[in-house]
Write an enzyme that holds these catalytic residues in place. Structure first.
Site, short mmCIF file in Angstrom:
data_model
loop_
_atom_site.label_atom_id
_atom_site.label_comp_id
_atom_site.label_asym_id
_atom_site.label_seq_id
_atom_site.Cartn_x
_atom_site.Cartn_y
_atom_site.Cartn_z
N HIS A 1 -3.52 -0.17 -6.60
CA HIS A 1 -3.49 -1.50 -5.90
C HIS A 1 -4.81 -1.87 -5.90
O HIS A 1 -5.35 -1.57 -5.09
CB HIS A 1 -2.73 -1.38 -4.50
CG HIS A 1 -1.56 -0.98 -4.28
ND1 HIS A 1 -0.37 -1.99 -4.78
CD2 HIS A 1 -0.77 0.02 -3.64
CE1 HIS A 1 0.76 -1.16 -4.67
NE2 HIS A 1 0.55 -0.14 -4.17
N ASN B 1 1.86 11.28 -4.95
CA ASN B 1 1.60 9.76 -5.28
C ASN B 1 0.70 9.26 -4.10
O ASN B 1 0.94 9.31 -2.97
CB ASN B 1 2.90 9.09 -5.33
CG ASN B 1 2.63 7.52 -5.83
OD1 ASN B 1 2.23 7.37 -6.74
ND2 ASN B 1 3.30 6.61 -4.99
N ASP C 1 -1.03 -3.48 -9.10
CA ASP C 1 -1.00 -4.85 -9.01
C ASP C 1 -2.56 -4.84 -8.73
O ASP C 1 -3.50 -4.29 -8.43
CB ASP C 1 -0.15 -5.31 -7.90
CG ASP C 1 -0.19 -4.67 -6.82
OD1 ASP C 1 -1.19 -3.89 -6.34
OD2 ASP C 1 0.79 -4.69 -5.84
N GLU D 1 1.28 9.61 -0.24
CA GLU D 1 0.28 8.90 0.72
C GLU D 1 -0.14 9.95 1.79
O GLU D 1 -0.33 9.65 3.24
CB GLU D 1 0.54 7.73 1.30
CG GLU D 1 0.73 6.63 0.20
CD GLU D 1 1.00 5.41 0.66
OE1 GLU D 1 0.97 4.86 1.67
OE2 GLU D 1 1.38 4.49 -0.25
N GLU E 1 1.84 2.03 -9.14
CA GLU E 1 2.18 0.92 -8.42
C GLU E 1 0.96 -0.35 -8.66
O GLU E 1 0.63 -0.93 -7.86
CB GLU E 1 2.16 1.11 -6.90
CG GLU E 1 3.13 2.28 -6.50
CD GLU E 1 2.96 2.44 -4.91
OE1 GLU E 1 2.62 1.73 -4.30
OE2 GLU E 1 3.70 3.61 -4.61
O1 9MR Z 1 6.60 -3.21 -1.63
C1 9MR Z 1 6.80 -2.36 -0.33
C2 9MR Z 1 7.34 -3.28 0.76
O2 9MR Z 1 8.63 -4.07 0.19
C3 9MR Z 1 7.51 -2.67 1.84
O3 9MR Z 1 7.59 -3.55 2.92
C4 9MR Z 1 6.44 -1.63 2.45
C5 9MR Z 1 6.86 -0.80 3.73
O4 9MR Z 1 5.91 0.15 3.85
O5 9MR Z 1 6.04 -0.87 1.24
C6 9MR Z 1 5.72 -1.31 0.01
O6 9MR Z 1 5.60 -0.44 -1.14
C7 9MR Z 1 4.64 0.43 -0.79
C8 9MR Z 1 4.96 1.86 -1.62
O7 9MR Z 1 6.31 2.17 -1.25
C9 9MR Z 1 3.89 3.03 -1.16
N1 9MR Z 1 2.48 2.46 -1.76
C10 9MR Z 1 2.22 1.12 -0.80
C11 9MR Z 1 3.07 0.15 -1.35
C12 9MR Z 1 2.96 -1.22 -0.88
O8 9MR Z 1 2.67 -1.38 0.54
#
Ligand code: 9MR
Length: 436
Positions: free
Chosen positions: A232, A196, A261, A154, A259
């Protein structure tokens, strides 16, 4: 063996492998086995804290053949204090993945979010050094065990700029991403190294910014093997979703849906199927990961996954399974090696300025990459108001320097130097070197 026993044995073997015999057609009955029919994986993000839940682990071991730690390999989890590494939960995810024969995706070595507090407060070369050390240590700990690492997560801005996101890491210099990829390659030469990001699920300014970075990395020999498109998604899917996967693949990198969903309440099942078909249509799209198992495991509250809170398969599950079983382009397990960059195409340049009030001289070292140069140009960005007054061992036009007759040829791995004098503040940005 008599024929009827043969058939029974085949059916038994098939059942164990998650493959059902329906009439004469063989169709796999789990996501992982269905994806494996075309050489792909179907994975899920998993959380160490849920591994004691038997419904969760049953679905995981039955359906999926890849796992990603949802949080356990992030910077805050693995290096909570500088130089003190904790791998307990990351190792649990790895062990779970290995126990079910799944690929393990590493997520994520560097990210502006989920940094430990000590790193959030750092800047400049102290942060750069700490970040690269983090990449080296974590990738070394998991060396040989990770299928693909999200090396950088990101780093591009949302909106129309197509440029980098501001962050403490970005402020250490634009080359932080390539430095991270080089460190990851050195630490674990067998892991595929991915960039990513999200909101990259179609051709748009952000995905184009990333596309340009990947193209630049490939042309200069910066080690990058794959791009992760997080996906997402809401209630629609971009009409250029597949085209976008294809254009990255055409740069010579794998693409992974990392990722996935999709918001429930719109076209959830159709959108899941569209994503599946798009990946299957591109031979270098090597697998899909959903970001959680049941709706109740998701970071989102709009029921975006393939299993409901009770662990039952949803309509979206069936649409994915059917799409996987419909088949697609088979990934080439042994793709043609990438063409070597044109001789001399890769070079870098570094500045060593010697400044006084109102002016400076600087030497510039030109470094050939893996192949010899027959000539080079170096473009320097000058701070505003600055001018170049004099150059040696190079000719200058504007702020671009070109080799002279005696120093154009630089052997692979070799260096040469030139210099210039200017008014104002000395340049600090890394110059752009182009070889021929
Ligand atoms: O799913 C993850 C969640 O449990 C955490 O609290 C969050 C913290 O920033 O990160 C989420 O996973 C993220 C991933 O690492 C990167 N892309 C976005 C995902 C969803 O926020």
């Amino acid at each position: 063996m008599p024929r009827k026993f043969l058939a029974a044995a085949a059916a038994l073997a098939a059942a164990t492998a998650g493959i059902a015999v329906a009439g004469n057609a063989w169709a796999a009955t789990t996501l992982g086995a269905s994806a494996a029919q075309t050489g792909r994986y179907y994975g899920a993000a998993i959380a160490a804290g849920r591994l004691g839940d038997s419904t969760y682990t049953r679905i995981l071991s039955t359906e999926f053949n890849a796992v990603t730690p949802e949080n356990e390999m992030k910077w805050d989890a693995t290096e909570p204090q500088q130089g003190r590494f904790t791998y307990t939960n990351g190792d649990r995810i790895l062990a779970q993945g290995q126990a079910i024969g799944a690929k393990v995706r590493g997520h994520a070595l560097l990210w502006h979010a989920q940094q430990p507090g000590w790193a959030q407060g750092m800047s400049g070369s102290a942060l750069r050094n700490a970040a690269i050390n983090h990449v080296t240590q974590v990738a070394t700990h998991y060396r040989g065990k990770i299928y693909a690492w999200d090396v950088v997560n990101e780093a591009f801005a949302d909106g129309g700029s197509g440029g980098r996101r501001d962050s403490n890491l970005q402020r250490t210099g634009n080359d932080w991403i390539e430095a991270a990829f080089r460190a990851a390659r050195a630490a674990d030469p067998n892991a595929k190294l991915c960039y990513n990001d999200y909101n990259t699920d179609g051709i748009n300014a952000k995905s184009t910014g990333i596309y340009n970075m990947v193209r630049d990395f490939k042309s200069r020999g910066v080690p990058i093997d794959c791009v992760g498109l997080q996906s997402h998604l809401g209630t629609t899917i971009d009409s250029t979703y597949q085209q976008n996967i294809q254009r990255f693949a055409d740069l010579g990198v794998d693409v992974q849906i990392t990722e996935l969903d999709v918001q429930q309440g719109g076209n959830q099942a159709n959108i899941f199927a569209t994503v599946t078909r798009a990946c299957l249509a591109v031979s270098r799209c090597t697998g899909i990961t959903v970001w959680g198992i049941r709706d109740s495991d998701s970071w989102r509250s709009d029921n975006p996954l393939l299993f409901d809170g009770n662990g039952n398969k949803k309509a979206a599950y069936t649409s994915v399974l059917n799409a996987l079983n419909a088949g697609g382009a088979t990934p080439d397990p042994d793709p043609e090696p990438e063409p070597e960059p044109e001789p001399g195409a890769g070079c870098t340049a570094t500045l060593t300025p010697n400044a006084w009030t109102g002016g400076y001289t600087t030497s510039v070292r030109v470094n050939a990459g893996g192949s010899a140069l027959t000539g080079w140009t170096v473009s320097v960005s000058l701070p505003s108001g600055g001018t170049i007054t004099n150059a040696w061992n190079a000719t200058v036009s504007g702020s671009t320097f070109t080799n002279v007759g005696y120093n154009g040829r630089v052997p692979a791995g070799g260096t040469t130097e030139f210099g210039f004098q200017g008014t104002g503040a000395p340049p600090t940005a890394t110059p752009v070197c182009q070889g021929s």
